[in-house]
Design an enzyme around this catalytic site. Structure first.
Site, PDB file in Angstrom:
ATOM      1  N   SER A   1      55.913  21.990  18.239  1.00  0.00           N
ATOM      2  CA  SER A   1      56.017  23.417  17.926  1.00  0.00           C
ATOM      3  C   SER A   1      56.827  24.175  18.977  1.00  0.00           C
ATOM      4  O   SER A   1      57.542  25.132  18.639  1.00  0.00           O
ATOM      5  CB  SER A   1      54.622  24.037  17.777  1.00  0.00           C
TER       6      SER A   1
ATOM      7  N   ASP B   1      49.940  24.244  22.993  1.00  0.00           N
ATOM      8  CA  ASP B   1      50.331  23.249  23.982  1.00  0.00           C
ATOM      9  C   ASP B   1      51.829  22.979  23.898  1.00  0.00           C
ATOM     10  O   ASP B   1      52.495  23.374  22.941  1.00  0.00           O
ATOM     11  CB  ASP B   1      49.524  21.957  23.813  1.00  0.00           C
TER      12      ASP B   1
ATOM     13  N   ASP C   1      54.317  19.889  23.814  1.00  0.00           N
ATOM     14  CA  ASP C   1      54.518  18.446  23.707  1.00  0.00           C
ATOM     15  C   ASP C   1      55.718  18.085  24.579  1.00  0.00           C
ATOM     16  O   ASP C   1      56.826  18.600  24.374  1.00  0.00           O
ATOM     17  CB  ASP C   1      54.768  18.050  22.260  1.00  0.00           C
TER      18      ASP C   1
ATOM     19  N   ASP D   1      50.792  18.040  26.477  1.00  0.00           N
ATOM     20  CA  ASP D   1      50.548  16.670  26.029  1.00  0.00           C
ATOM     21  C   ASP D   1      51.770  15.864  26.443  1.00  0.00           C
ATOM     22  O   ASP D   1      52.878  16.110  25.958  1.00  0.00           O
ATOM     23  CB  ASP D   1      50.370  16.606  24.509  1.00  0.00           C
TER      24      ASP D   1
ATOM     25  N   TYR E   1      44.927  21.526   8.835  1.00  0.00           N
ATOM     26  CA  TYR E   1      45.985  21.280   9.823  1.00  0.00           C
ATOM     27  C   TYR E   1      45.452  20.289  10.848  1.00  0.00           C
ATOM     28  O   TYR E   1      44.910  20.667  11.874  1.00  0.00           O
ATOM     29  CB  TYR E   1      46.364  22.604  10.494  1.00  0.00           C
TER      30      TYR E   1
END
Length: 605
Positions: free
Chosen positions: A132, A143, A145, A197, A267
């Protein structure tokens, strides 16, 4: 047909009356780079459109569609879907600091491997964002990624044995947890309150400079499968952005779809629904079909087309391509497991994979129901009889079913709980699939997240009760100071997952109670999670039990949602259930964690 006349022009309806423009054709055809070059050399021009089929409509938005988009964007702002400038700056600072630490890590490992000072300094290391954040649709608290790409002399063991300890000592780091045995090995943490993450990929290069291009398929040569999967996230995100005609429209529409899917509790890739990548690809496909539309049009067409999609026909953003590696590419003609995918949404980057292999019969039914509901609401929004806030109404999962399964994972360590709860959640889909085979069970509906709790307990009896999901109100209100200095006191961490059970209505003329035998699915599930290589029977607990909706705990409800509890009558069957529960409780008196199976496996309705 007021709805269709408002949403689709007459010409648009004529062109989309068949399946040609809505379903991809020739999805089984895999093109090599050489074939594409040959085609061009033979004089065939490349298509002037993005996607596997021509657009349905190239028309721009009408005045009404412009108005609808304005109200959509205002609703997204009202729903706090955009981060502040301050948070955006914090993210950039965090990523900069993290990139510098990665280079220090690579330098440190390079020296340990015997490289010279100059070679160690030149070894580099680079981060790539994806998901995202890279798509530009993240919101407050989302978060990041992040992919760490390192040279060939740095291995995965170094990532967890050297880099993870470096991160633990890094200023501002909290809630760090490494999962090296995951399908895609990952480290989760927060830096200055920003969640990250982190994935790892080692490429077959002596150094990794800032000019590294991971979109080149040749970067995948001589890599193991885990590194290929780790690189896939970033490669896929960039490819999605390349394949949409208008990135601004795509982002606005995707923000809407993400919010809707989150509010309706559909989701979650790990729990059998669609994750962020899959929703992004669906929105991208609609953008390809309407290249000149605005966000309001894309959202309305999204629900119209997706509610009618003829699954398991796949959603593709481009034709599947061959590449330089001898690796598996999604191909339902060749692989039986690929034919089993219920809602295949195929990644556009090489090697193409199905992003929705976790979808089960139950979760597909739920997704289709939510698409239908949303389509009807958006139809009314277009004609002015509904507002966007109705689309984003919160789910009713905890009011929807009479019976639920509780899956309770418990440990005595906060760090261990992160790993144990993650392991249980990653296997929850297997329980859902086994429940789908139970007679009279129409649907097993998993909720998209677990509920974490910390319990401050005074004795072993309370430990057993909490691990069994039966903590009293007094326990839940206790704080750490309440047990400080007390002999035998301890802290227990639990994560509770929920599955709603839709039971087939009683047939006319049927008399007496019915029994729903869920003993086999629950016992097989607990065997599966206990087969985890790091499972420790003395430190970890797993319990599956069924409860009525009236017994749902208060923490699953927001303020004002809870319905008054009905007084429970102590029937003969409930006494038998209690007796069975106590017998299992006493079956392992030396084991502090309770028996892992459902204490009363026959659900009486």
């Amino acid at each position: 047909m007021v709805r269709l006349s408002v949403l689709w022009s007459a010409g648009e309806k004529r062109r989309s009356s068949g399946s040609l423009h809505l379903r991809p054709t020739g999805f089984h055809r895999h093109l090599t780079s050489a074939e594409r070059k040959t085609t061009m050399a033979q004089g065939e021009s490349a298509p002037t459109y993005l996607g596997v089929t021509p657009p349905i409509s190239t028309a721009g938005p009408s005045k009404r569609e412009e108005e609808v988009t304005v109200t959509l964007m205002q609703e997204l702002r009202d729903q706090n879907r955009f981060e502040s400038e301050e948070e955006a700056r914090t993210r950039e600072i965090v990523l900069g600091r993290f990139a510098a630490l990665l280079r220090k890590f690579v330098y440190k490992v390079s020296i340990l491997r015997g490289l010279s000072e100059a070679a160690a300094n030149a070894a580099g290391g680079k981060i790539f964002t994806f998901g995202s954040y890279r798509l530009g649709v993240h919101g407050p608290g989302s978060d990041i990624d992040t992919l760490c790409v390192v040279p060939k002399h740095v291995n995965r063991e170094d990532f967890f044995e050297i880099f993870e300890p470096m991160l633990r000592e890094f200023e501002g780091v909290t809630e760090i947890s490494g999962v090296p045995e995951a399908y895609v090995p990952i480290i989760k943490l927060k830096i200055s309150g920003i969640p990250l993450d982190i994935l790892f990929a080692r490429v077959a290069l002596a150094s990794v400079g800032e000019d590294l291009d991971i979109q080149d398929d040749n970067i995948l040569r001589n890599l193991d499968e885990r590194c290929v999967r780790s690189l896939g996230g970033s490669r896929m995100t960039d490819e999605i952005l390349r394949l949409v005609p208008n990135q601004g429209v795509f982002r606005d529409a995707l923000r809407c779809i993400k919010l809707w899917a989150q509010r309706r509790a559909i989701y979650s890739n790990v729990n059998g629904f669609l994750g962020g990548v899959a929703w992004a690809m669906l929105v991208a496909r609609i953008c390809q079909l309407y290249p000149n539309a605005n966000a309001g049009v894309i959202v309305s067409r999204f629900f119209i087309i997706m509610r009618e999609w003829k699954w398991p026909n796949p959603v593709l953003l481009k034709q599947i391509e061959e590449g330089p590696l001898q690796v598996r590419v999604w191909n339902p003609k060749l692989y039986p497991s690929d034919r089993a995918h219920r809602m295949p949404i195929i990644t556009p980057n090489y090697p193409s994979m199905c992003s929705t292999h976790n979808v089960t019969q139950s979760t597909q039914m739920i997704i289709k129901h939510e698409l239908q509901r949303a389509s009807e609401i958006v139809d009314r929004i277009i004609i002015g009889t509904a507002t966007w806030s109705e689309l984003f109404t919160k789910h009713d999962f905890f009011q929807k079913y009479r019976y639920y399964l509780q899956v309770i994972a418990s440990t005595e360590s906060a760090e261990l709980q992160l790993k144990w709860a993650g392991t249980v959640e990653s296997r929850l889909r297997q329980l859902v699939m086994k429940l789908e085979y139970v007679d009279s069970l129409v649907l097993a509906h998993p909720f998209i997240k677990g509920f974490d709790q910390t319990h401050y307990l005074l004795n072993e009896e309370e430990v057993r009760a909490v691990a069994q999901g039966m903590g009293a109100d007094g326990i839940s209100k206790r704080t750490a100071t309440d047990i400080e200095g007390k002999e035998g006191a301890q802290t227990v961490y639990t994560t509770t997952f929920y599955i709603g059970l839709a039971i087939e209505p009683k047939q006319p003329g049927a008399v007496g109670p019915r029994k729903l035998d869920i003993s086999y699915p629950t016992s097989e599930f607990t065997k599966l999670v206990k087969a985890w290589e790091h499972f420790d029977d003395g430190k970890m607990g797993i319990v599956v039990r069924h409860i009525k909706s009236t017994m749902l705990p208060d923490y699953v409800f927001d303020g004002g949602e809870r319905q008054p509890k009905q007084p429970l009558k102590r029937t003969k069957s409930s006494k038998v259930g209690a007796r069975l529960q106590l017998r299992n409780f006493a079956s392992k008196p030396l084991n502090r964690w309770p028996a892992p199976w459902c204490p009363c496996p026959h659900l009486v309705t």
